[in-house]
Write a protein that holds these residues in place. Structure first.
Motif: not given
Length: 65
Positions: A33-34, A36-38, A40-41, A44
């Motif tokens: 999850i971490l 994936g979030v990184i 994604l950031l 973006t």
């Protein structure tokens, strides 16, 4: 060429997550999850910078003397 280098970096960063995922899914869930979030950031931010640059260059070309 850039995407190939980015792919290798992602693979290297994903190796620990894959190893943890093979061991136990529950233990690997938080790093996945971490990661994936990184990812994604970063993606973006890349798209935002690209869009801003396109509009700025376009406006500068429209208003050039």
């Amino acid at each position: 060429m850039f995407s190939i280098g980015l792919l290798f970096i992602r693979l290297i960063l994903a190796l620990p997550v894959l190893i943890l995922g093979i061991a136990t899914l529950g233990l690997a869930l938080i790093p996945m999850i971490l990661f994936g979030v990184i990812l994604l950031l970063v993606f973006t931010a890349y798209l935002g910078t690209f869009g801003s640059s396109v509009w700025t260059i376009g406006f500068m070309q429209m208003t050039a003397p």
